[in-house]
Design an enzyme around this catalytic site. Structure first.
Site, PDB file in Angstrom:
ATOM      1  CE  LYS A 112      74.638  11.370 100.548  1.00 13.68           C
ATOM      2  NZ  LYS A 112      73.290  10.929 100.105  1.00 13.68           N
ATOM      3  CB  SER A 113      80.059  11.814 105.021  1.00 12.88           C
ATOM      4  OG  SER A 113      79.278  10.668 104.816  1.00 12.88           O
ATOM      5  NE  ARG A 162      80.210  13.888 109.778  1.00 13.86           N
ATOM      6  CZ  ARG A 162      79.370  12.994 109.250  1.00 13.86           C
ATOM      7  NH1 ARG A 162      78.975  13.119 107.978  1.00 13.86           N
ATOM      8  NH2 ARG A 162      78.901  12.001 109.979  1.00 13.86           N
ATOM      9  N   GLY A 181      68.880  11.545 105.200  1.00 17.10           N
ATOM     10  CA  GLY A 181      68.878  11.091 106.581  1.00 17.10           C
ATOM     11  C   GLY A 181      70.081  11.608 107.351  1.00 17.10           C
ATOM     12  NE  ARG A 187      65.180   7.801 104.573  1.00 18.47           N
ATOM     13  CZ  ARG A 187      66.030   8.640 104.009  1.00 18.47           C
ATOM     14  NH1 ARG A 187      67.215   8.814 104.536  1.00 18.47           N
ATOM     15  NH2 ARG A 187      65.687   9.313 102.937  1.00 18.47           N
ATOM     16  CG  ASP A 205      76.087   4.762 102.842  1.00 15.53           C
ATOM     17  OD1 ASP A 205      75.001   4.377 103.320  1.00 15.53           O
ATOM     18  OD2 ASP A 205      76.647   5.816 103.183  1.00 15.53           O
ATOM     19  CE  LYS A 252      72.989   3.458 106.194  1.00 16.76           C
ATOM     20  NZ  LYS A 252      73.706   4.714 106.538  1.00 16.76           N
ATOM     21  NE  ARG A 262      70.705   2.071 100.788  1.00 15.29           N
ATOM     22  CZ  ARG A 262      71.411   3.162 101.059  1.00 15.29           C
ATOM     23  NH1 ARG A 262      72.554   3.059 101.696  1.00 15.29           N
ATOM     24  NH2 ARG A 262      70.974   4.347 100.703  1.00 15.29           N
ATOM     25  NE  ARG A 295      74.752   5.652  99.602  1.00 14.25           N
ATOM     26  CZ  ARG A 295      75.628   6.558  99.194  1.00 14.25           C
ATOM     27  NH1 ARG A 295      76.256   6.375  98.040  1.00 14.25           N
ATOM     28  NH2 ARG A 295      75.889   7.633  99.896  1.00 14.25           N
TER      29      ARG A 295
END
Length: 440
Positions: free
Chosen positions: A25-26, A30, A97, A125, A323, A350, A354, A397
């Site tokens: 995902k990261s 990007r 986020g 958040r 995470d 988070k 979390r 998560r």
């Protein structure tokens, strides 16, 4: 999104087979952002097609990039670093986020007005961690009370370079500052107290930007780039997400008779803290066929059921597995002895608090915990586990960690909602069932 409650009972057989988890995902976020900032056409393969990443694609389209699907690939025609256009409507980042914070860095140095919002979870958040340093570029941010979305961004035409030391290790804040620096005049620097995931630095280099990284005397890192910078289109291969792989991995360790292989997982050394920790706990987890794809380390992971024991996880490992702490805590609940997880302050900001939500997940299912400031102690090996009702707070998560808990517990676990798992791990339940989880 309609709620999707779920009851998860103990797996009747071991998990078996070979699978591949969705793209990282990261890196997916990007790849879309950087390709939109690059001159030329970029092709991305392996992109995670969850809701979070699709929101990023929509946002970059709204900012002027052309983004299309071509078979299994995504094709992005970029606009260049300083050439994005003012969006005609509000940018809705959904539950992400990462997307909201990274995009804030880009928008800070674009000379127009934009407005960003998200779902109920994202709107709760805090954004001050990014807006405070980014304001020093000359950009103006207007948020709701508490620094929360919706947020208006008046980008600056003549951005000042930033020199910022992170008070708390955060790859998102680091990345936002570096992205702002791409369109600022002069050297932008970020100092981080401990190394955080470096996908931004790796991908900037992949797109032709000179990024200097220096290890400081205190063990932290100083990252620098000089703007205005130019990005040149480069194709991107997105590896499997190690954070997603965490869930079938922990499930296989906990469910007797399990033996699974997960192929093509990203093995960036700043993302593999969970794998190291599980091995320290006695987990039979081996890395096979290591290789480099698209500038990132990749490999296959074989996991077999194992008897786990308690472990102490040092605080300096937290950035490499931030995470994964909820599902690690699940593993600790089934391990023999106490586990101490140190330095978890980042978990409080988070998708939910979390840390508090993880404690609640464990406690309601019979696992004993102690919270000592930002440290969590999980007392494993005690009594009959399961039987609780988990409130997920729209945190994907937490929901997947609760599923893993239910697969290993003596008593079924009920989960209030799992619909939003699709935002980051599309097909999660189907993948687990293909391995033999038996989730209905």
């Amino acid at each position: 999104m309609n709620q999707r409650p779920l009851n998860v009972s103990r797996a009747q057989t071991g998990l078996q087979g070979t699978t591949r988890v969705p793209g990282d995902k990261s890196i997916s976020h990007r790849s879309l952002m950087f390709a939109a900032l690059a001159a030329g056409q970029t092709r991305v393969s392996g992109l995670l097609e969850g809701e979070d990443v699709l929101r990023t694609a929509d946002a970059m389209r709204a900012l002027g990039a052309t983004i299309t699907r071509d078979g299994d690939n995504w094709v992005i025609d970029g606009r260049g670093v300083g050439a994005l256009s003012e969006p005609e409507d509000v940018l809705d980042m959904g539950n992400s986020g990462t997307a909201a914070r990274l995009l804030s860095g880009i928008l800070a140095t674009q000379p127009f007005l934009s407005v960003m919002t998200g779902d109920a979870s994202l709107r709760s958040r805090p954004m001050r961690r990014v807006t405070a340093p980014l304001s020093e570029t000359g950009a103006v941010f207007e948020t709701r009370e508490g620094g929360r979305l919706p947020m208006a961004v008046r980008g600056t035409r003549d951005a000042k370079p930033l020199h910022y030391r992170l008070p708390v290790a955060s790859a998102q804040v680091k990345s936002a500052v570096l992205l702002a620096g791409l369109n600022a005049h002069g050297e932008t620097t970020v100092e981080e107290p401990v190394a955080t995931r470096d996908h931004t630095e790796n991908m900037l280099r992949h797109f032709g930007v000179n990024v200097d990284v220096e290890v400081m005397s205190d063990g932290g890192r100083r990252i620098a780039l000089t703007g205005p910078a130019e990005l040149t289109a480069r194709d991107v291969v997105v590896p499997g997400d190690p954070s997603s792989a965490a869930f079938p991995i922990v499930a296989a360790l906990l469910v007797p008779g399990s033996d699974i292989l997960i192929t093509g997982v990203g093995l960036n050394p700043l993302r593999t803290g969970l794998f190291q920790t599980l091995q320290e706990m006695g987990g039979d987890l081996s890395i096979l066929n290591e290789r480099i794809e698209g500038g990132e380390a990749v490999g296959d992971i074989r996991v077999k059921h194992s008897a786990l024991h308690g472990v102490e996880v040092p605080s300096d490992r937290a950035p490499s597995m931030i995470d994964e702490y909820p599902v690690l805590a699940v593993a600790c609940a089934f391990a023999e002895g106490a586990s101490r997880l140190l330095g978890l302050e980042e978990l409080r900001v988070k998708e939910s608090d979390r840390l508090a939500a993880t404690v609640a997940l464990l406690n309601v299912n019979g696992a004993a915990t102690t919270v000592e400031g930002d440290n969590l102690v999980v007392h494993g090996g005690g009594g009959s586990l399961g039987g609780g009702h988990v409130v997920t707070h729209m945190d994907h998560r937490l929901a997947m960690s609760a599923v893993v808990f239910g697969l290993a517990a003596e008593k079924a676990v009920s989960i209030d909602d799992t619909a939003f798992i699709e935002t980051s791990f599309p097909g999660f339940v189907a993948l687990m069932n293909a391995l033999g989880a038996g989730i209905r």
